[in-house]
Design an enzyme around this catalytic site. Sequence first.
Site, PDB file in Angstrom:
ATOM      1  CG  HIS A 154      -1.975  -1.029   1.228  1.00 60.86           C
ATOM      2  ND1 HIS A 154      -2.884  -1.173   0.200  1.00 60.86           N
ATOM      3  CD2 HIS A 154      -2.270  -2.006   2.128  1.00 60.86           C
ATOM      4  CE1 HIS A 154      -3.702  -2.195   0.481  1.00 60.86           C
ATOM      5  NE2 HIS A 154      -3.342  -2.722   1.630  1.00 60.86           N
ATOM      6  CG  ASP A 190      -2.859  -8.304   0.780  1.00 63.01           C
ATOM      7  OD1 ASP A 190      -2.127  -8.659   1.718  1.00 63.01           O
ATOM      8  OD2 ASP A 190      -3.899  -7.625   0.948  1.00 63.01           O
ATOM      9  CG  HIS A 192      -6.740  -5.219   1.671  1.00 62.83           C
ATOM     10  ND1 HIS A 192      -6.198  -6.079   2.615  1.00 62.83           N
ATOM     11  CD2 HIS A 192      -7.939  -4.824   2.150  1.00 62.83           C
ATOM     12  CE1 HIS A 192      -7.059  -6.178   3.643  1.00 62.83           C
ATOM     13  NE2 HIS A 192      -8.111  -5.445   3.379  1.00 62.83           N
ATOM     14  CG  ASP A 279      -5.055  -9.932   3.496  1.00 69.10           C
ATOM     15  OD1 ASP A 279      -4.679 -10.509   2.464  1.00 69.10           O
ATOM     16  OD2 ASP A 279      -4.866  -8.714   3.700  1.00 69.10           O
TER      17      ASP A 279
HETATM   18 ZN   LIG Z   1      -4.309  -7.040   2.755  1.00 76.25          ZN
END
Ligand SMILES: [Zn+2]
Length: 334
Positions: A154, A190, A192, A279
């Site tokens: 991120h 991931d 996200h 995740d």
């Molecule tokens: Zn994540």
Amino acid sequence: MRLFFDPRQLEHDPGQELHNGAWTAHSELPGRTRAILEAIGSTETPQDRGEGPLLRVHPPSYLAFLKTAHADWQAAGRPGNAIGYTWPVARRRPLNLSRIDAKLGQYSYDAATPIASGTWSAAYWGAQTALAAVDASLAAENSTFALCRPPGHHCGADYLGGYCYLNNAAIAAEAAIAAGKRRVAILDVDYHHGNGTQDIFYDRGDILFVSIHADPATDYPFYWGHGDETGEGAGEGFTLNLPLPQGTGLSAYRPALATALDRIAAFGADLLIVSYGADTFVGDPISHFALETADYALIARDIASLRLPTVVVMEGGYAVDALGANVAAFLSGF
Ligand SMILES: [Zn+2]
């Protein structure tokens, strides 16, 4: 498979994060890493390759900010960890501000990513871990695992967010290019979207970014990761986003993975970097996919079928009790 980790990464321990309007226990805690270490066994400690490889991704001003942010926060008389409260989104203009609150706003995009006393050291050694892994992969033309913490995907060139402070996958990709590789693919699996990695390479045609993630219409980071983001300039066509709905299990995940792998094969990559987040696990406390532990071995085997030297870089994964087994299952596929 050579495994890399530096214990100084455990020094990052913010304790709390601002989540849904309240201070809650931070999800990205050192215990995640300990759980992974217990499952994968002994690791190699990286050598210090200095800040040079970090500076291929992050500007000096951002690194300077990261190094002193917590001390600046304390010098301003603040308790706890450094965190922003104002962001220069509206009518921003370049200003060389010195106030810690202004710098936090300039160099971050969310309030979930506090800077604690050990954050810089942990992030620095996380990046060194990724660099050691990419060097080992390049030398032996095989696969390696970088147990990076805090995660990185991120984090943009000059901003932190999403528990990420230095972009380990991007630093590894630039190191490979500097070592003479011409085409590097990054596959982000991931839960996200890897918005920081996408942003760093959005105008690059020599680094392909492919991401399978939760639809940003419903999930963090919301503003990035939509299917119509495909790159720009020389990078047009070198970003591929494959958003999937909440509830996705293996049967819907695997076709997206096949699309991702086809794109990477067509690109002609000579090194693959995998941003791996566990995740996507059905039991993850902050995410909403439905992959099972055994699924990670299948997914990794699909990825390994590309037969590319591969650097697996650890990103998220917050179901701590299952995290070790999930990472071990994924690595078993290589
Ligand atoms: Zn994540």
